[in-house]
Design a protein around this motif. Sequence first.
Motif, short mmCIF file in Angstrom:
data_model
loop_
_atom_site.label_atom_id
_atom_site.label_comp_id
_atom_site.label_asym_id
_atom_site.label_seq_id
_atom_site.Cartn_x
_atom_site.Cartn_y
_atom_site.Cartn_z
N VAL A 133 0.85 -1.19 0.00
CA VAL A 133 0.00 0.00 0.00
C VAL A 133 0.89 1.25 0.00
CG1 VAL A 133 -1.85 1.24 1.22
CG2 VAL A 133 -1.77 -1.26 1.30
N GLY A 134 0.51 2.23 -0.81
CA GLY A 134 1.27 3.47 -0.86
C GLY A 134 0.35 4.68 -0.89
N LYS A 135 0.89 5.83 -0.43
CA LYS A 135 0.08 7.06 -0.46
C LYS A 135 0.03 7.61 -1.88
CE LYS A 135 1.69 8.36 4.10
NZ LYS A 135 2.71 9.16 4.74
N LYS A 136 1.14 7.44 -2.61
CA LYS A 136 1.22 7.92 -4.01
C LYS A 136 1.67 6.75 -4.88
CE LYS A 136 0.97 12.31 -2.60
NZ LYS A 136 -0.18 13.17 -2.82
N LEU A 137 1.27 6.84 -6.16
CA LEU A 137 1.70 5.81 -7.11
C LEU A 137 2.33 6.50 -8.32
CD1 LEU A 137 1.74 2.88 -8.33
CD2 LEU A 137 -0.56 3.36 -9.20
N ILE A 138 3.52 6.07 -8.68
CA ILE A 138 4.14 6.56 -9.92
C ILE A 138 4.17 5.38 -10.90
CG2 ILE A 138 6.20 7.52 -11.02
CD1 ILE A 138 6.86 8.94 -8.42
N ILE A 139 3.44 5.52 -11.99
CA ILE A 139 3.41 4.46 -13.01
C ILE A 139 4.53 4.73 -14.01
CG2 ILE A 139 2.05 3.45 -14.88
CD1 ILE A 139 -0.48 4.25 -13.32
N ALA A 140 5.40 3.74 -14.19
CA ALA A 140 6.53 3.89 -15.11
C ALA A 140 6.76 2.56 -15.82
CB ALA A 140 7.77 4.33 -14.34
N SER A 141 5.66 2.01 -16.35
CA SER A 141 5.75 0.65 -16.91
C SER A 141 6.21 0.61 -18.37
CB SER A 141 4.42 -0.09 -16.72
OG SER A 141 3.34 0.71 -17.15
N GLY A 142 6.63 1.74 -18.91
CA GLY A 142 7.34 1.73 -20.20
C GLY A 142 6.52 1.43 -21.42
N SER A 143 7.21 0.84 -22.41
CA SER A 143 6.56 0.55 -23.69
C SER A 143 7.04 -0.80 -24.22
CB SER A 143 6.90 1.64 -24.71
OG SER A 143 8.29 1.64 -24.96
N VAL A 144 6.30 -1.30 -25.18
CA VAL A 144 6.70 -2.56 -25.86
C VAL A 144 6.69 -2.31 -27.36
CG1 VAL A 144 5.87 -4.14 -24.05
CG2 VAL A 144 4.29 -3.37 -25.82
N ALA A 145 7.43 -3.13 -28.09
CA ALA A 145 7.48 -2.98 -29.55
C ALA A 145 6.09 -3.20 -30.12
CB ALA A 145 8.47 -3.98 -30.14
N ALA A 146 5.71 -2.33 -31.04
CA ALA A 146 4.41 -2.49 -31.69
C ALA A 146 4.54 -3.56 -32.78
CB ALA A 146 3.98 -1.16 -32.32
N VAL A 147 3.63 -4.50 -32.77
CA VAL A 147 3.58 -5.51 -33.83
C VAL A 147 2.23 -5.37 -34.51
CG1 VAL A 147 3.72 -7.98 -34.38
CG2 VAL A 147 5.13 -7.05 -32.53
N PRO A 148 2.18 -4.65 -35.64
CA PRO A 148 0.88 -4.36 -36.27
C PRO A 148 0.26 -5.61 -36.91
CG PRO A 148 2.67 -3.56 -37.63
CD PRO A 148 3.31 -4.12 -36.41
N PRO A 149 -1.03 -5.51 -37.19
CA PRO A 149 -1.72 -6.72 -37.69
C PRO A 149 -1.44 -7.01 -39.16
CG PRO A 149 -3.26 -4.90 -37.48
CD PRO A 149 -1.94 -4.38 -36.99
N ILE A 150 -0.17 -7.10 -39.53
CA ILE A 150 0.19 -7.50 -40.89
C ILE A 150 0.08 -9.04 -40.93
CG2 ILE A 150 2.10 -7.61 -42.56
CD1 ILE A 150 3.12 -4.94 -41.27
N PRO A 151 -0.67 -9.58 -41.88
CA PRO A 151 -0.86 -11.05 -41.88
C PRO A 151 0.47 -11.79 -41.81
CG PRO A 151 -2.25 -10.02 -43.55
CD PRO A 151 -1.40 -8.93 -42.98
N GLY A 152 0.57 -12.71 -40.85
CA GLY A 152 1.76 -13.55 -40.71
C GLY A 152 2.86 -12.98 -39.83
#
Length: 456
Positions: A133-152
Amino acid sequence: MVYDVLVIGGGPAGYKAAERAGHKGMSVCLFEGRSLGGVCLNEGCVPTKTLLYSAKIFDYANGGGEHYGVTVTGAKIDHAQVIARKDKVVKTLVSGVAMQMKGAKVNVVKAQAKVLSKDASGITVEAGNEKYVGKKLIIASGSVAAVPPIPGLKEAVASGDALTNREILALTEAPKKLIVLGGGVIGLEMASYFNSIGTEVTVVEMLDRIGGPTDIDMSEMLRGIYEKRGVKFMLKTKAVAVKGSTLAVENASGASELAADKILVAIGRRANTADMGYENIGVYMERGAIKTDDQMKTNVSDVFAVGDVNGKSMLAHTAYREAEVAVNVIAGERDAMDYSAIPAVIYTNPEVSSVGETEETAKNKGLKFHTVKMPLQYSGRYIAENEGGTGFLKLILDADDIVIGACILGNPGSEMIFGLAMAITRKLNCAEIAKVVFPHPTVGEVFRDAALSQVK
Ligand code: NAI
């Protein structure tokens, strides 16, 4: 216990926030599910730079030194050894972050965190079957590589025929042929490395330019330089399907298939917000990224979001500053983020560095501006160290000759660009810059020369 601050994510945003909060005397708990240092240290900025440095040494040994009177016979590069050195560098830096956390008395929990709830007792996060439990929350969960819906494409990533930045940096055998999907930052840096070590590289880019929003003159010169070195660029080309490591593309000349040993997917990143429980406390997101104000506050009181997860700039150095802003605001200090002068560097050889407005953005905003473009050959140091180099520096100046943007094609632009960022942040005009004494001989003197050229 109730912590003062909980931090989700141990990348540059998260570890900087935790460290600053710890040093300000707050009790801090940081959650990291993979490795401290995040993408930047483990599979991004730093590993890429170790590879590119090996490539630079190899380029000099492999004929590049001849202009300087240095001939090496039998130069070789061992890709597996380059990767092993990269792993060593990463290990050193990751343990450095662990030491920093210790120094700031941060409790590091090595587990994936999920936000459960927010009530009068605080914000509750679950990690490794424990609740915090915390009084404040800092979200720093970053990013992931985008994999677009190109078939295959998804299947090709699963089979290892297509790789993101994570997998390509772990590859111990260099592909003979590599398709780089996306001519942005990651694509160009990896194309540069693999071109140097002898891989046949084709960059497939859907826009009519490489380097994304970077200055168009720099983009075109950089493409020319790499084309001469043998990199093939297919611009205005759309990836339509993937089968194993073969990419089907379409452009004005029609449809074709490109065969390679591997495909690098480098077409952007998306905020890492899936399955984190952020919606459990009502955090507002736009296109998957957490919306923040200039104090890094989200729509939920006591909850902040810094780094790639807010989708604003997706650069480690922006993340550092955002983390500092969030912690200062939590500590009750006045602080706010200024995005007007965030430097961006593409670590190709030559480097491409920019900050602030480009001619295009200034035009689009309807700003009144003029430019000063100066060849880097104005610097004796540049000529001494860059045989045949054709780099330049460009300043974008407003009506009062105040710097509002700048870019540098050439080395060591990455080490100079902060000076231009300072000029923009401090709103310096050319006369003020020209009064500063720069060391001689340095490439940075071109910045002063460009400013001086505007002083009557
Ligand atoms: P990016 O946004 O820099 O470039 C992606 C490129 O892919 C763009 O040129 C885009 O037009 C193109 N593209 C998108 N979809 C496509 C498609 N279907 N077919 C062909 N081309 C397509 O993204 P990148 O290179 O993946 O980098 C991700 C993030 O990592 C960026 O936000 C960047 O700031 C950061 N980064 C920063 C570095 C640095 O500061 N030196 C180094 C590496 C990454």
